[in-house]
Write a protein that holds these residues in place. Structure first.
Motif, PDB file in Angstrom:
ATOM      1  N   GLN A   1       0.844  -1.194   0.000  1.00  0.00           N
ATOM      2  CA  GLN A   1       0.000   0.000   0.000  1.00  0.00           C
ATOM      3  C   GLN A   1       0.883   1.248   0.000  1.00  0.00           C
ATOM      4  O   GLN A   1       1.973   1.250   0.577  1.00  0.00           O
ATOM      5  CB  GLN A   1      -0.890   0.008   1.242  1.00  0.00           C
ATOM      6  CG  GLN A   1      -1.833  -1.160   1.323  1.00  0.00           C
ATOM      7  CD  GLN A   1      -3.063  -0.987   0.448  1.00  0.00           C
ATOM      8  OE1 GLN A   1      -3.176  -0.061  -0.348  1.00  0.00           O
ATOM      9  NE2 GLN A   1      -3.986  -1.906   0.578  1.00  0.00           N
ATOM     10  N   ASP A   2       0.418   2.300  -0.649  1.00  0.00           N
ATOM     11  CA  ASP A   2       1.179   3.546  -0.707  1.00  0.00           C
ATOM     12  C   ASP A   2       1.345   4.195   0.653  1.00  0.00           C
ATOM     13  O   ASP A   2       2.393   4.723   0.972  1.00  0.00           O
ATOM     14  CB  ASP A   2       0.496   4.551  -1.637  1.00  0.00           C
ATOM     15  CG  ASP A   2       0.638   4.178  -3.091  1.00  0.00           C
ATOM     16  OD1 ASP A   2       1.503   3.358  -3.409  1.00  0.00           O
ATOM     17  OD2 ASP A   2      -0.128   4.704  -3.906  1.00  0.00           O
ATOM     18  N   TRP A   3       0.302   4.181   1.457  1.00  0.00           N
ATOM     19  CA  TRP A   3       0.344   4.879   2.739  1.00  0.00           C
ATOM     20  C   TRP A   3      -0.177   3.976   3.850  1.00  0.00           C
ATOM     21  O   TRP A   3      -0.866   3.001   3.593  1.00  0.00           O
ATOM     22  CB  TRP A   3      -0.463   6.177   2.689  1.00  0.00           C
ATOM     23  CG  TRP A   3      -1.941   5.940   2.510  1.00  0.00           C
ATOM     24  CD1 TRP A   3      -2.600   5.810   1.330  1.00  0.00           C
ATOM     25  CD2 TRP A   3      -2.913   5.767   3.532  1.00  0.00           C
ATOM     26  NE1 TRP A   3      -3.933   5.576   1.554  1.00  0.00           N
ATOM     27  CE2 TRP A   3      -4.147   5.545   2.910  1.00  0.00           C
ATOM     28  CE3 TRP A   3      -2.867   5.781   4.921  1.00  0.00           C
ATOM     29  CZ2 TRP A   3      -5.320   5.344   3.628  1.00  0.00           C
ATOM     30  CZ3 TRP A   3      -4.040   5.578   5.638  1.00  0.00           C
ATOM     31  CH2 TRP A   3      -5.245   5.374   4.981  1.00  0.00           C
ATOM     32  N   ASN A   4       0.157   4.337   5.059  1.00  0.00           N
ATOM     33  CA  ASN A   4      -0.345   3.636   6.229  1.00  0.00           C
ATOM     34  C   ASN A   4      -0.331   4.614   7.397  1.00  0.00           C
ATOM     35  O   ASN A   4       0.338   5.649   7.348  1.00  0.00           O
ATOM     36  CB  ASN A   4       0.494   2.403   6.561  1.00  0.00           C
ATOM     37  CG  ASN A   4      -0.281   1.364   7.356  1.00  0.00           C
ATOM     38  OD1 ASN A   4      -1.273   1.666   8.003  1.00  0.00           O
ATOM     39  ND2 ASN A   4       0.181   0.133   7.287  1.00  0.00           N
ATOM     40  N   ALA A   5      -1.058   4.292   8.419  1.00  0.00           N
ATOM     41  CA  ALA A   5      -1.107   5.081   9.650  1.00  0.00           C
ATOM     42  C   ALA A   5      -1.290   4.110  10.800  1.00  0.00           C
ATOM     43  O   ALA A   5      -1.703   2.970  10.585  1.00  0.00           O
ATOM     44  CB  ALA A   5      -2.243   6.086   9.600  1.00  0.00           C
ATOM     45  N   GLY A   6      -0.972   4.537  11.992  1.00  0.00           N
ATOM     46  CA  GLY A   6      -1.124   3.640  13.126  1.00  0.00           C
ATOM     47  C   GLY A   6      -0.767   4.299  14.437  1.00  0.00           C
ATOM     48  O   GLY A   6      -0.692   5.526  14.526  1.00  0.00           O
ATOM     49  N   VAL A   7      -0.544   3.475  15.435  1.00  0.00           N
ATOM     50  CA  VAL A   7      -0.212   3.952  16.779  1.00  0.00           C
ATOM     51  C   VAL A   7       1.240   3.619  17.103  1.00  0.00           C
ATOM     52  O   VAL A   7       1.812   2.676  16.563  1.00  0.00           O
ATOM     53  CB  VAL A   7      -1.148   3.342  17.851  1.00  0.00           C
ATOM     54  CG1 VAL A   7      -2.570   3.794  17.640  1.00  0.00           C
ATOM     55  CG2 VAL A   7      -1.076   1.836  17.844  1.00  0.00           C
ATOM     56  N   THR A   8       1.801   4.420  17.981  1.00  0.00           N
ATOM     57  CA  THR A   8       3.185   4.219  18.372  1.00  0.00           C
ATOM     58  C   THR A   8       3.337   4.493  19.863  1.00  0.00           C
ATOM     59  O   THR A   8       2.682   5.384  20.409  1.00  0.00           O
ATOM     60  CB  THR A   8       4.137   5.113  17.543  1.00  0.00           C
ATOM     61  OG1 THR A   8       5.479   4.774  17.829  1.00  0.00           O
ATOM     62  CG2 THR A   8       3.918   6.574  17.782  1.00  0.00           C
ATOM     63  N   VAL A   9       4.151   3.686  20.521  1.00  0.00           N
ATOM     64  CA  VAL A   9       4.502   3.875  21.936  1.00  0.00           C
ATOM     65  C   VAL A   9       6.012   3.690  22.061  1.00  0.00           C
ATOM     66  O   VAL A   9       6.622   3.002  21.246  1.00  0.00           O
ATOM     67  CB  VAL A   9       3.765   2.885  22.869  1.00  0.00           C
ATOM     68  CG1 VAL A   9       2.280   3.122  22.861  1.00  0.00           C
ATOM     69  CG2 VAL A   9       4.075   1.454  22.519  1.00  0.00           C
ATOM     70  N   GLY A  10       6.595   4.299  23.075  1.00  0.00           N
ATOM     71  CA  GLY A  10       8.038   4.158  23.182  1.00  0.00           C
ATOM     72  C   GLY A  10       8.607   4.622  24.502  1.00  0.00           C
ATOM     73  O   GLY A  10       7.885   5.081  25.400  1.00  0.00           O
ATOM     74  N   TYR A  11       9.919   4.506  24.595  1.00  0.00           N
ATOM     75  CA  TYR A  11      10.693   4.883  25.767  1.00  0.00           C
ATOM     76  C   TYR A  11      11.942   5.611  25.279  1.00  0.00           C
ATOM     77  O   TYR A  11      12.637   5.135  24.380  1.00  0.00           O
ATOM     78  CB  TYR A  11      11.084   3.631  26.565  1.00  0.00           C
ATOM     79  CG  TYR A  11      11.964   3.888  27.742  1.00  0.00           C
ATOM     80  CD1 TYR A  11      11.434   4.352  28.935  1.00  0.00           C
ATOM     81  CD2 TYR A  11      13.337   3.673  27.662  1.00  0.00           C
ATOM     82  CE1 TYR A  11      12.248   4.585  30.032  1.00  0.00           C
ATOM     83  CE2 TYR A  11      14.156   3.907  28.751  1.00  0.00           C
ATOM     84  CZ  TYR A  11      13.602   4.367  29.932  1.00  0.00           C
ATOM     85  OH  TYR A  11      14.408   4.606  31.001  1.00  0.00           O
ATOM     86  N   GLU A  12      12.225   6.754  25.881  1.00  0.00           N
ATOM     87  CA  GLU A  12      13.399   7.539  25.508  1.00  0.00           C
ATOM     88  C   GLU A  12      14.265   7.752  26.744  1.00  0.00           C
ATOM     89  O   GLU A  12      13.757   8.100  27.805  1.00  0.00           O
ATOM     90  CB  GLU A  12      12.962   8.876  24.922  1.00  0.00           C
ATOM     91  CG  GLU A  12      14.092   9.711  24.395  1.00  0.00           C
ATOM     92  CD  GLU A  12      13.586  10.960  23.715  1.00  0.00           C
ATOM     93  OE1 GLU A  12      13.849  11.116  22.516  1.00  0.00           O
ATOM     94  OE2 GLU A  12      12.905  11.770  24.378  1.00  0.00           O
ATOM     95  N   GLN A  13      15.568   7.539  26.583  1.00  0.00           N
ATOM     96  CA  GLN A  13      16.513   7.677  27.697  1.00  0.00           C
ATOM     97  C   GLN A  13      17.613   8.654  27.299  1.00  0.00           C
ATOM     98  O   GLN A  13      18.210   8.511  26.230  1.00  0.00           O
ATOM     99  CB  GLN A  13      17.130   6.317  28.032  1.00  0.00           C
ATOM    100  CG  GLN A  13      18.175   6.336  29.106  1.00  0.00           C
ATOM    101  CD  GLN A  13      17.613   6.594  30.487  1.00  0.00           C
ATOM    102  OE1 GLN A  13      16.587   6.056  30.846  1.00  0.00           O
ATOM    103  NE2 GLN A  13      18.282   7.431  31.254  1.00  0.00           N
TER     104      GLN A  13
END
Length: 185
Positions: A122-134
């Motif tokens: 597919q040309d495009w996609n979208a979604g959710v993101t979670v993370g941790y930054e140190q």
């Protein structure tokens, strides 16, 4: 009357000092270069087939308060020829060196010069993101982020479970510009 005046003065002083502590920011905006790697697969695969791709981009951070930040990135994944733009909120943990983030992303895949299998994506996609930054040292941060797309990855995939892309990225970023930096972090 004097007691009422003292109570109002005390409440006003407490409210003013609490407000100053919560709203003071160390900088107005930060721009950083980042590089790292992204591993990705699809949710419908029974056998995990993670592929690694290099990634580079620009990260922007805008403080809302001392604990809450708005962040965005512009990432380019080289082998996949994909541009991804995550938007997220970050919450700084009490240690003041680590943050949790959550939000969403949008991505676009460039099909020029790709094989037949890759051109079915597919040309495009979208979604959710979670993370941790140190924070490693001042201006140098390590970010680990997990993202799941909400659109099937392939246009001709006919499974009831779908083939939604999952990505795990690990990037290192270095602040190259801070606007309004007080030098107090």
């Amino acid at each position: 009357m004097r007691l009422l005046f003292c109570i109002i003065l005390l409440c006003g002083t407490i409210a003013e000092s609490a407000g100053q502590l919560v709203t003071r920011k160390d900088y107005d905006a930060a721009f950083a270069l980042q590089a790292g790697g992204v591993a990705g697969t699809w949710t419908s695969l029974r056998k995990s087939d993670w592929t690694m791709r290099p990634v580079a981009g620009l990260k922007m951070t805008f403080p809302i308060t001392r604990k809450w930040f708005f962040g965005s990135e512009i990432d380019y994944r080289f082998k996949a020829q994909q541009l991804q733009v995550p938007l997220y909120l970050k919450y700084m943990l009490p240690c003041n060196r680590a943050s949790l983030l959550f939000g969403g992303f949008g991505s676009y895949v460039f099909h020029a010069g790709k094989s037949d299998a890759a051109s079915r994506m597919q040309d495009w996609n979208a979604g959710v993101t979670v993370g941790y930054e140190q924070r490693i040292i001042k201006h140098l941060e390590l970010l680990c982020r997990f993202s799941v797309g909400c659109r099937k990855a392939f246009s001709d995939f006919h499974s009831s479970h779908g083939a939604f892309p999952m990505q795990l990225s690990l990037t290192v970023s270095y602040d190259i510009l801070r606007i309004g930096d007080c030098g107090c972090d």
